[in-house]
Design a protein around this motif. Structure first.
Motif, PDB file in Angstrom:
ATOM      1  N   ARG A   6     -21.882  21.616   8.751  1.00  0.00           N
ATOM      2  CA  ARG A   6     -20.457  21.625   8.184  1.00  0.00           C
ATOM      3  C   ARG A   6     -19.817  20.191   8.397  1.00  0.00           C
ATOM      4  N   GLY A   7     -20.056  19.891  10.012  1.00  0.00           N
ATOM      5  CA  GLY A   7     -19.366  18.776  10.323  1.00  0.00           C
ATOM      6  C   GLY A   7     -19.874  17.519   9.566  1.00  0.00           C
ATOM      7  N   LEU A   8     -21.377  17.359   9.471  1.00  0.00           N
ATOM      8  CA  LEU A   8     -22.023  16.286   8.724  1.00  0.00           C
ATOM      9  C   LEU A   8     -21.399  16.162   7.402  1.00  0.00           C
ATOM     10  N   GLY A   9     -21.220  17.156   6.748  1.00  0.00           N
ATOM     11  CA  GLY A   9     -20.658  17.333   5.570  1.00  0.00           C
ATOM     12  C   GLY A   9     -19.105  16.815   5.228  1.00  0.00           C
ATOM     13  N   LYS A  13     -17.960  13.448   3.045  1.00  0.00           N
ATOM     14  CA  LYS A  13     -16.895  13.714   2.152  1.00  0.00           C
ATOM     15  C   LYS A  13     -16.126  12.598   2.515  1.00  0.00           C
ATOM     16  N   ARG A  14     -15.719  12.574   3.794  1.00  0.00           N
ATOM     17  CA  ARG A  14     -14.496  11.365   4.453  1.00  0.00           C
ATOM     18  C   ARG A  14     -14.948  10.044   3.870  1.00  0.00           C
ATOM     19  N   SER A  83      -2.452   9.604  17.257  1.00  0.00           N
ATOM     20  CA  SER A  83      -2.522   9.891  15.769  1.00  0.00           C
ATOM     21  C   SER A  83      -3.839   9.171  15.497  1.00  0.00           C
ATOM     22  N   THR A  84      -4.214   8.091  15.944  1.00  0.00           N
ATOM     23  CA  THR A  84      -5.373   7.500  15.712  1.00  0.00           C
ATOM     24  C   THR A  84      -6.590   8.313  16.175  1.00  0.00           C
ATOM     25  N   LEU A  85      -6.551   8.648  17.274  1.00  0.00           N
ATOM     26  CA  LEU A  85      -7.600   9.432  17.933  1.00  0.00           C
ATOM     27  C   LEU A  85      -7.874  10.715  17.065  1.00  0.00           C
ATOM     28  N   ILE A  86      -6.583  11.343  16.816  1.00  0.00           N
ATOM     29  CA  ILE A  86      -6.799  12.540  15.690  1.00  0.00           C
ATOM     30  C   ILE A  86      -7.215  12.571  14.601  1.00  0.00           C
ATOM     31  N   ILE A  87      -6.799  11.355  14.027  1.00  0.00           N
ATOM     32  CA  ILE A  87      -7.372  11.026  12.726  1.00  0.00           C
ATOM     33  C   ILE A  87      -8.756  10.760  12.698  1.00  0.00           C
ATOM     34  N   ARG A  88      -9.170   9.922  13.727  1.00  0.00           N
ATOM     35  CA  ARG A  88     -10.893   9.621  13.938  1.00  0.00           C
ATOM     36  C   ARG A  88     -11.663  11.274  14.146  1.00  0.00           C
ATOM     37  N   GLY A  89     -10.953  12.077  14.775  1.00  0.00           N
ATOM     38  CA  GLY A  89     -11.489  13.442  14.976  1.00  0.00           C
ATOM     39  C   GLY A  89     -11.526  14.398  13.802  1.00  0.00           C
ATOM     40  N   THR A  92     -14.411  12.867  11.497  1.00  0.00           N
ATOM     41  CA  THR A  92     -15.827  13.199  12.101  1.00  0.00           C
ATOM     42  C   THR A  92     -16.057  14.642  12.197  1.00  0.00           C
ATOM     43  N   GLY A  93     -15.010  15.197  12.043  1.00  0.00           N
ATOM     44  CA  GLY A  93     -15.187  16.854  12.311  1.00  0.00           C
ATOM     45  C   GLY A  93     -15.257  17.337  13.684  1.00  0.00           C
ATOM     46  N   ARG A  94     -14.714  16.529  14.643  1.00  0.00           N
ATOM     47  CA  ARG A  94     -14.861  16.831  15.819  1.00  0.00           C
ATOM     48  C   ARG A  94     -13.306  17.675  16.465  1.00  0.00           C
ATOM     49  N   VAL A  95     -12.198  17.545  15.423  1.00  0.00           N
ATOM     50  CA  VAL A  95     -10.871  17.913  15.372  1.00  0.00           C
ATOM     51  C   VAL A  95     -10.830  19.020  14.155  1.00  0.00           C
TER      52      VAL A  95
END
Length: 200
Positions: A6-9, A13-14, A83-89, A92-95
């Protein structure tokens, strides 16, 4: 394997969304970005209105002006970092949206620590530069409070934008910068007004 898939998906998608955005026409890109830049424009006018509202405080202690850019810039920069760290997360599906409170409290702890360090340095700078310990206290305290608000706001905003199907990569930066300019200036000048008799 299911969470990983799901994370890779989500990542694929992103990436597909980003590719689509890069191939939009110039006018479509303008249409996506303009509302958020307009938000920034309105926010800047509000910041100017706040400065006008506190003009008598500034007239009483002109040295206050020297630290206005510092408060606004530092709060906005911390917000953009978070915000940049959250957007990146999110990309990538980490957040996940379900992690919102855990992430918020983590960023608030970081904001508190950074606020204590930078606020103390600013306190000393205000004291040494202007020869006024009270001014140093006001500047340092304002930065600490601004950092706490900035870190929490910058964490929640991308998550909320994502929840409402708005691209946080486009919207979060201008919104957070504007909000922190207004918040930082208001906190700083509000504290200065409260302690005006000690700053003269």
């Amino acid at each position: 394997d299911q969470p990983r898939s799901r994370g890779l998906g989500d990542v694929y998608k992103r990436q597909a969304e980003e590719d689509a955005e890069m191939h939009t026409s110039s006018m479509q890109a303008v249409g996506l970005r303009l509302p958020w830049l307009f938000t920034n424009l309105v926010g800047s006018l509000v910041s100017g209105l706040i400065l006008w509202w506190f003009r008598f405080t500034i007239q009483e202690v002109v040295a206050i002006v020297a630290f206005l850019p510092v408060i606004a810039a530092m709060g906005g920069n911390l917000g953009l970092q978070s915000s940049t760290l959250i957007i990146r997360g999110l990309a990538t599906g980490r957040v996940e949206l379900s992690d919102i409170w855990k992430v918020v409290f983590r960023e608030m702890r970081i904001g508190l620590t950074l606020g204590l360090i930078c606020g103390t340095l600013l306190l000393v700078a205000g004291w040494v530069w202007q020869g006024n310990g009270s001014l140093g206290f006001v500047v340092g305290s304002a930065l600490l409070i601004t950092f706490l608000i900035s870190s929490s706001m910058a964490t929640v905003t991308p998550l909320m934008l994502k929840k409402f199907k708005i691209d946080p990569a486009v919207a979060a930066g201008p919104f957070i910068t504007t909000a922190m300019d207004i918040t930082g200036v208001t906190i700083y000048l509000g504290l200065a007004t409260m302690m005006l008799e000690y700053l003269r």
